[in-house]
Design an enzyme around this catalytic site. Structure first.
Site, PDB file in Angstrom:
ATOM      1  CB  CYS A 125      -0.937  -0.162   1.186  1.00 38.22           C
ATOM      2  SG  CYS A 125      -2.261   1.293   1.066  1.00 38.22           S
ATOM      3  CG  ASP A 194      -5.681   1.875   7.940  1.00 43.85           C
ATOM      4  OD1 ASP A 194      -4.812   1.199   7.228  1.00 43.85           O
ATOM      5  OD2 ASP A 194      -6.082   3.033   7.285  1.00 43.85           O
TER       6      ASP A 194
HETATM    7  P1  RI2 Z   1      -0.200   6.235   7.106  1.00 43.95           P
HETATM    8  C1  RI2 Z   1      -3.662   3.325   4.349  1.00 43.95           C
HETATM    9  O1  RI2 Z   1      -5.415   3.019   4.155  1.00 43.95           O
HETATM   10  C2  RI2 Z   1      -3.018   2.073   4.307  1.00 43.95           C
HETATM   11  O2  RI2 Z   1      -3.595   0.943   4.837  1.00 43.95           O
HETATM   12  C3  RI2 Z   1      -1.809   2.634   5.089  1.00 43.95           C
HETATM   13  O3  RI2 Z   1      -1.217   1.529   5.505  1.00 43.95           O
HETATM   14  C4  RI2 Z   1      -2.416   3.191   6.460  1.00 43.95           C
HETATM   15  O4  RI2 Z   1      -3.790   3.894   5.985  1.00 43.95           O
HETATM   16  C5  RI2 Z   1      -1.536   4.156   7.094  1.00 43.95           C
HETATM   17  O5  RI2 Z   1      -0.983   4.942   6.416  1.00 43.95           O
HETATM   18  P2  RI2 Z   1      -5.836   3.808   3.045  1.00 43.95           P
HETATM   19  O6  RI2 Z   1      -6.202   5.247   3.691  1.00 43.95           O
HETATM   20  O7  RI2 Z   1      -1.061   6.866   8.253  1.00 43.95           O
HETATM   21  O8  RI2 Z   1      -5.139   3.712   1.905  1.00 43.95           O
HETATM   22  O9  RI2 Z   1       1.193   5.477   7.673  1.00 43.95           O
HETATM   23  O10 RI2 Z   1      -7.153   2.991   2.858  1.00 43.95           O
HETATM   24  O11 RI2 Z   1       0.000   7.023   5.875  1.00 43.95           O
END
Ligand code: RI2
Length: 309
Positions: A125, A194
């Site tokens: 991701c 998350d």
């Molecule tokens: P940071 C994102 O979710 C991903 O799952 C990623 O690992 C997590 O949030 C944490 O991201 P999405 O918003 O806070 O893409 O480390 O559904 O940037």
């Protein structure tokens, strides 16, 4: 409702604003816009603040960072008069945003320490916290390279690949289902989160648990990067983290698949036994110490909602 608040909330709901840290900071920013622009009396301010909180909370159910950001700002509100409360909301939100950015920097420093010189790192991701560690290790002169997943259906991995390439880090992007195939070449896995549950389970982008399973089988260290505001007080009192299921049309056009059900869960849970360490801004911890982080640092109390007034 204030137009800017609505714009931010809908940006989070649509994933135009995404990433658990980014959506938490966006939620705090929305409260600044609300407090700055509110016109009305003291009691209306409190009533409208409650409405704004619920509206923003409704946008994405899984990332506890959103909820913790809102509670950090609102639960710490001081003052009796409207002006005192307005100022307090703005100050708390600015403090949350500043602390959150400092937390990511600290995680970068602590996490880089776990990435060996010459390592091949796998990531999934697009996690600001995870990338902070990888980029910091690179900047320290550790000749690392990265294998990252494209991360369907939103392809957040495209952001990761471009970000790492721009930093001059050798990066190879693969399909999500190639994780186990490439795991033999990997020295360490570094991902974001998350939500961290009180038992140390890690809720992150769908596919993370499969990556953890493949890493465990290959004896590859699996490291999670998560600021303390991603730890969930509600899970201490037995509440389960809701896994967000999004529109199946993000995956495929149902009209092209008559009589076919399409499901789109966008997070999964990785049990603590598959997590070697969680890198937080208060240090690198075992996932089994998650409860301590919630009790000590979150300072939100461990009684979940009941503890909030
Ligand atoms: P940071 C994102 O979710 C991903 O799952 C990623 O690992 C997590 O949030 C944490 O991201 P999405 O918003 O806070 O893409 O480390 O559904 O940037």
């Amino acid at each position: 409702m204030n137009e800017k608040v609505k714009e931010i909330a809908e940006g989070i709901r649509s994933m135009e604003i995404r990433g658990a840290g980014h959506i938490a900071r966006a939620a705090a920013t929305a409260l600044i816009y609300f407090a700055e622009s509110f016109m009305g009396g003291r009691d209306e301010f409190l009533a409208e603040l409650e409405k704004v909180k619920e509206y923003i909370l409704s946008t994405r159910p899984t990332a506890v960072s959103l909820r913790n950001a809102l509670y950090y700002v609102i639960n710490r509100m001081q003052g009796e008069t409207l002006e005192e409360m307005r100022k307090s909301i703005i100050a708390n939100a600015e403090e949350f945003i500043e602390n959150s950015q400092k937390a990511v920097e600290l995680i970068g420093k602590y996490g880089a320490g776990r990435i060996p010189h010459g390592a091949t790192v796998m990531t999934h991701c697009n996690s600001t916290a995870a990338l902070q560690c990888i980029i910091e290790a690179h900047r320290q002169g550790k000749e690392i390279e990265v294998i990252n997943t494209e991360t369907r259906p939103w392809f957040q991995g495209h952001i990761t690949a471009r970000t790492l390439a721009k930093e001059g880090i050798p990066v190879t992007m693969i399909v999500d289902s190639a994780v186990r195939y490439f795991m033999r070449d990997v020295d360490i896995v570094v991902v974001g989160a998350d939500t961290i549950a009180s038992n140390g389970a890690v809720i992150n982008k769908i596919g993370t648990s499969q990556m953890a399973l493949a890493a465990h089988e290959a004896r590859v260290p699996f490291i999670v990067c998560a600021e303390s505001y991603k730890f969930s007080p509600e899970t201490v009192i037995g509440k389960l983290v809701k896994i967000e299921e999004r529109d199946p049309r993000e995956i495929a056009d149902p009209k092209e698949f008559p009589d076919v059900k399409i499901r789109n869960p966008v997070f999964d849970a990785t049990p603590p036994e598959y997590v070697d360490a969680i890198v937080t801004e208060i240090g690198v911890i075992s996932p089994y110490l998650a409860y301590e982080v919630i009790k000590e640092v979150m300072n939100l109390g461990v009684k979940g909602e009941e503890n909030r007034h």
